[in-house]
Scaffold this motif. Structure first.
Motif, PDB file in Angstrom:
ATOM      1  N   ILE A   1       0.801  -1.283   0.025  1.00 51.57           N
ATOM      2  CA  ILE A   1       0.095  -0.049  -0.048  1.00 51.57           C
ATOM      3  C   ILE A   1       1.021   1.234   0.015  1.00 51.57           C
ATOM      4  O   ILE A   1       0.802   2.178  -0.704  1.00 51.57           O
ATOM      5  CB  ILE A   1      -1.108   0.061   1.098  1.00 51.57           C
ATOM      6  N   TYR A   2       1.942   1.397   1.055  1.00 57.00           N
ATOM      7  CA  TYR A   2       2.883   2.168   1.044  1.00 57.00           C
ATOM      8  C   TYR A   2       3.504   2.969  -0.380  1.00 57.00           C
ATOM      9  O   TYR A   2       3.485   3.912  -0.538  1.00 57.00           O
ATOM     10  CB  TYR A   2       3.731   2.215   2.263  1.00 57.00           C
ATOM     11  N   THR A   3       4.080   1.794  -0.950  1.00 50.79           N
ATOM     12  CA  THR A   3       4.738   2.038  -2.048  1.00 50.79           C
ATOM     13  C   THR A   3       3.853   2.502  -3.378  1.00 50.79           C
ATOM     14  O   THR A   3       4.353   2.963  -4.462  1.00 50.79           O
ATOM     15  CB  THR A   3       5.526   0.662  -2.368  1.00 50.79           C
ATOM     16  N   SER A   4       2.473   2.244  -3.333  1.00 53.48           N
ATOM     17  CA  SER A   4       1.699   2.556  -4.390  1.00 53.48           C
ATOM     18  C   SER A   4       0.903   3.924  -4.359  1.00 53.48           C
ATOM     19  O   SER A   4       0.198   4.284  -5.076  1.00 53.48           O
ATOM     20  CB  SER A   4       0.839   1.290  -4.630  1.00 53.48           C
ATOM     21  N   ILE A   5       1.174   4.170  -3.307  1.00 56.82           N
ATOM     22  CA  ILE A   5       0.394   5.938  -2.879  1.00 56.82           C
ATOM     23  C   ILE A   5       1.253   7.001  -2.900  1.00 56.82           C
ATOM     24  O   ILE A   5       2.318   6.876  -2.788  1.00 56.82           O
ATOM     25  CB  ILE A   5      -0.328   5.750  -1.380  1.00 56.82           C
ATOM     26  N   ASP A   6       0.802   8.263  -3.285  1.00 54.55           N
ATOM     27  CA  ASP A   6       1.273   9.510  -3.277  1.00 54.55           C
ATOM     28  C   ASP A   6       1.930  10.037  -1.796  1.00 54.55           C
ATOM     29  O   ASP A   6       1.416   9.599  -0.980  1.00 54.55           O
ATOM     30  CB  ASP A   6       0.681  10.324  -4.327  1.00 54.55           C
ATOM     31  N   ASP A   7       2.659  10.844  -1.936  1.00 51.22           N
ATOM     32  CA  ASP A   7       3.230  11.734  -0.639  1.00 51.22           C
ATOM     33  C   ASP A   7       2.126  12.201   0.185  1.00 51.22           C
ATOM     34  O   ASP A   7       2.405  11.944   1.564  1.00 51.22           O
ATOM     35  CB  ASP A   7       4.029  12.804  -1.082  1.00 51.22           C
ATOM     36  N   SER A   8       1.228  12.708  -0.331  1.00 50.63           N
ATOM     37  CA  SER A   8       0.016  13.330   0.662  1.00 50.63           C
ATOM     38  C   SER A   8      -0.652  11.902   1.579  1.00 50.63           C
ATOM     39  O   SER A   8      -0.925  11.900   2.601  1.00 50.63           O
ATOM     40  CB  SER A   8      -0.973  13.929   0.016  1.00 50.63           C
ATOM     41  N   LEU A   9      -1.078  10.725   0.589  1.00 50.35           N
ATOM     42  CA  LEU A   9      -1.376   9.883   1.437  1.00 50.35           C
ATOM     43  C   LEU A   9      -0.389   8.902   2.312  1.00 50.35           C
ATOM     44  O   LEU A   9      -0.592   8.355   3.451  1.00 50.35           O
ATOM     45  CB  LEU A   9      -2.131   8.769   0.331  1.00 50.35           C
ATOM     46  N   ARG A  10       0.655   8.923   1.800  1.00 44.75           N
ATOM     47  CA  ARG A  10       1.810   8.464   2.623  1.00 44.75           C
ATOM     48  C   ARG A  10       1.643   9.409   4.047  1.00 44.75           C
ATOM     49  O   ARG A  10       2.100   8.598   5.110  1.00 44.75           O
ATOM     50  CB  ARG A  10       3.355   8.505   2.091  1.00 44.75           C
ATOM     51  N   ARG A  11       1.834  10.547   4.055  1.00 44.83           N
ATOM     52  CA  ARG A  11       1.612  11.335   5.283  1.00 44.83           C
ATOM     53  C   ARG A  11       0.525  10.917   6.085  1.00 44.83           C
ATOM     54  O   ARG A  11       0.541  10.632   7.399  1.00 44.83           O
ATOM     55  CB  ARG A  11       1.530  12.669   4.852  1.00 44.83           C
ATOM     56  N   ILE A  12      -0.597  10.594   5.480  1.00 44.10           N
ATOM     57  CA  ILE A  12      -1.837  10.190   6.089  1.00 44.10           C
ATOM     58  C   ILE A  12      -1.550   8.727   6.945  1.00 44.10           C
ATOM     59  O   ILE A  12      -1.839   8.395   8.168  1.00 44.10           O
ATOM     60  CB  ILE A  12      -3.191  10.234   5.300  1.00 44.10           C
ATOM     61  N   ALA A  13      -0.869   7.960   6.058  1.00 48.23           N
ATOM     62  CA  ALA A  13      -0.580   6.627   6.573  1.00 48.23           C
ATOM     63  C   ALA A  13       0.199   6.635   7.742  1.00 48.23           C
ATOM     64  O   ALA A  13       0.235   6.000   8.693  1.00 48.23           O
ATOM     65  CB  ALA A  13       0.118   5.669   5.425  1.00 48.23           C
ATOM     66  N   ASN A  14       1.540   7.515   7.623  1.00 55.94           N
ATOM     67  CA  ASN A  14       2.247   7.724   8.707  1.00 55.94           C
ATOM     68  C   ASN A  14       1.722   8.149  10.050  1.00 55.94           C
ATOM     69  O   ASN A  14       2.007   7.665  11.199  1.00 55.94           O
ATOM     70  CB  ASN A  14       3.395   8.722   8.329  1.00 55.94           C
ATOM     71  N   GLN A  15       0.937   9.241   9.821  1.00 59.66           N
ATOM     72  CA  GLN A  15       0.096   9.707  11.150  1.00 59.66           C
ATOM     73  C   GLN A  15      -0.846   8.568  11.551  1.00 59.66           C
ATOM     74  O   GLN A  15      -0.989   8.447  12.803  1.00 59.66           O
ATOM     75  CB  GLN A  15      -0.754  10.809  10.581  1.00 59.66           C
ATOM     76  N   ALA A  16      -1.398   7.943  10.613  1.00 62.82           N
ATOM     77  CA  ALA A  16      -2.548   6.739  11.116  1.00 62.82           C
ATOM     78  C   ALA A  16      -1.569   5.774  11.976  1.00 62.82           C
ATOM     79  O   ALA A  16      -2.203   5.230  13.008  1.00 62.82           O
ATOM     80  CB  ALA A  16      -3.206   6.071  10.052  1.00 62.82           C
TER      81      ALA A  16
END
Length: 180
Positions: free
Chosen positions: A113-128
């Protein structure tokens, strides 16, 4: 950071709890949807009766042709809207329920998932997933996970807060029909 996500796994009991949480929300929305559909059906039936009475009144000479046409157009537009709402409400819940497992499947592979998403979504994933992320000068990553110690390794009746935050950010549940 991408390599660090190879270590991040959403435990099966969390995925199960999320499925139950989302299914409960689907069921709640479906009950609301069913009530709205019943109201739409009652309104539709009333409009069909109104249209029949209007036509009978026209045949009796009580309603001029221009008024009959205007009222018929109004009733027809509303009936088309109601039919669309009734039909849409029945299929949306079934489609959402059918796709739930497919939507939750990627949670088993956070790295993909992480490798397939853009930077803004990576930030959300990191925060989650993390309360804190420490990146050293050598680009090594150490994350303080949002699911600490026993909350990730033991079964719980509710998903940990990181899972709920991630679900809210990614699923975006909303009512299936809007009241008019």
């Amino acid at each position: 950071m991408e390599d660090y996500y190879r270590q991040v796994q959403v435990p099966e009991h969390v995925i199960t709890a999320l499925r139950e949480l989302i299914t409960a929300e689907f069921d709640r929305l479906s009950a609301t949807n069913r009530q709205e559909r019943q109201a739409y059906q009652r309104e539709r039936d009333g409009l069909v009766d109104e249209r029949t009475k209007l036509l009978q009144a026209h045949y009796a000479g009580a309603v001029p042709l221009d008024l009959l046409k205007a009222e018929h157009d109004r009733i027809s537009k509303r009936l088309a809207f109601l039919e669309a709402q009734i039909e849409a409400g029945a299929t949306e819940y079934e489609q959402a329920q059918a796709h739930l497992d497919h939507c939750l499947a990627p949670a088993r592979d956070c790295h993909a998932i992480y490798t397939s998403i853009d930077d803004s979504l990576r930030r959300i994933a990191n925060q989650a997933f993390f309360d804190k992320l420490h990146v050293t000068e050598a680009d090594a990553v150490d994350g303080s996970q949002g699911c600490r110690s026993t909350s990730c390794s033991t079964s719980r009746s509710r998903p940990p807060r990181y899972a709920v935050r991630l679900a809210k950010a990614s699923v975006g549940l909303k009512p299936m029909m809007s009241a008019v």
